[in-house]
Design an enzyme around this catalytic site. Structure first.
Site, short mmCIF file in Angstrom:
data_model
loop_
_atom_site.label_atom_id
_atom_site.label_comp_id
_atom_site.label_asym_id
_atom_site.label_seq_id
_atom_site.Cartn_x
_atom_site.Cartn_y
_atom_site.Cartn_z
N LYS A 82 54.39 46.90 36.49
CA LYS A 82 53.62 46.84 37.74
C LYS A 82 54.49 46.61 38.98
CE LYS A 82 49.39 45.17 35.56
NZ LYS A 82 48.32 44.17 35.61
N ASP A 118 43.56 44.39 40.21
CA ASP A 118 43.43 43.26 39.26
C ASP A 118 42.65 42.10 39.88
OD1 ASP A 118 44.73 44.38 37.08
OD2 ASP A 118 46.71 43.72 37.74
#
Ligand code: ATR
Length: 289
Positions: A82, A118
């Site tokens: 990420k 997220d």
């Protein structure tokens, strides 16, 4: 859109005009993302191909460029890629810029736009579970990428205060410094947690369980009617949820719902439709594979 050229390690496309999406990570074989996005596609009447691509960190930059050139319509990015992915994007949405991590790649003609869903997924799942966020005293355990992704969305949701506790206290302080535009963040190491107060919501964003370690958290942390939530799911969440049980916290959940909600946010960015998520975690638990 350019056709997505299939590669030897990938299954062939279902149709030359079906947009192709992917999740990039390592390991990736057990990722639930292909299943979740296919469920969403079926629910919304959107034809899509979604595949899992195993990718080592040192191969990410070149592969992201290749996938763009091949016509991939969008991608999710998971561990351990990420932060690296954020560096390869031509532009970052606010959530990705603040967290320094990207979990969603959106196609742009010049390259990939990076977003991070997220935090929004976490907040959506907490709301689905009936956790009160407004004015809540929140303890976030961990100060890595997962914790950084959660912070902006927690403040957006109107929490009352945030304390970040981390094994390495300096890393919690760095997080608080980097994310000070989101709100005031108190920080401490684990040894000071006994004096940190009581919390309405305790979130575990560490990777301790993934390496087989348990967190030694004081039982005095929860306020009455507190909630506990682990951003991981399945066996990785078990040690923290066992601690929550022993500390008397009745409302406990792992992060499977967050996985589904962050996927729904990514789906919305790609397709302009937000799928119904309510039944999906139970569906995934009923049939884990
Ligand atoms: P992620 O992207 O999953 O957040 P990360 O950025 O490597 O992964 O962060 C891992 C987090 O888990 C960090 O907060 C880390 O604490 P340190 O900053 O002290 O390393 C925490 N963590 C990992 N193993 C741990 C353990 N055994 N006990 C406590 N915390 C742990």
């Amino acid at each position: 859109m350019l056709p997505f050229r299939s590669r030897p390690q990938l299954p062939s496309m279902t149709s030359p005009t079906t947009p192709c999406f992917a999740v990039l990570g390592q390991p990736i074989a057990h990722s639930l993302s292909p299943r979740i996005h296919r469920l969403f596609g079926a629910q919304c009447g959107i034809a899509l191909d979604y595949r899992a691509i195993e990718l080592a960190p040192d191969a990410l930059a070149a592969r992201m460029a290749e996938l763009h050139a091949e016509g991939l319509a969008g991608a999710n990015v998971t561990l351990p890629l990420k932060e690296l992915a954020a560096r390869e994007c031509v532009a970052l949405a606010e959530a990705a810029r603040l967290s320094g991590a990207v979990n969603t790649l959106i196609r742009h003609e010049r390259g990939w736009l990076g977003d991070n869903t997220d935090g929004a997924g976490l907040v959506a799942d907490l709301r689905r579970l009936g956790v009160r966020l407004a004015d809540a005293r929140v303890l976030l355990v961990g100060a890595g990428g997962a914790a950084r992704g959660a912070v902006p969305a927690l403040f957006d949701a109107g929490i009352g205060s945030l304390t970040v506790a981390n094994r390495t206290a300096a890393r919690a302080a760095a997080l608080a410094h980097d994310l000070q535009s989101c709100g005031d963040i108190a920080t401490c190491g684990f040894e000071a947690l006994g004096d940190a107060g009581r919390f309405d919501l305790i979130l575990n964003a560490t990777s301790a369980a993934r390496s087989g370690h348990a967190l030694a958290l004081p039982a005095t942390l929860p306020a009455p009617d507190a909630s506990a939530y682990d951003l991981s799911y399945g066996t990785s969440a078990e040690p923290f949820l066992a601690w929550a049980t022993s500390a008397g916290i009745a409302r406990r959940a792992d992060g499977l719902g967050m996985l589904v909600e962050q996927a729904a946010e990514a789906f919305h960015r790609w397709h302009g439709v937000r799928p119904e998520t309510g039944a999906v975690p139970a569906q995934l638990r009923a049939q884990p594979q």
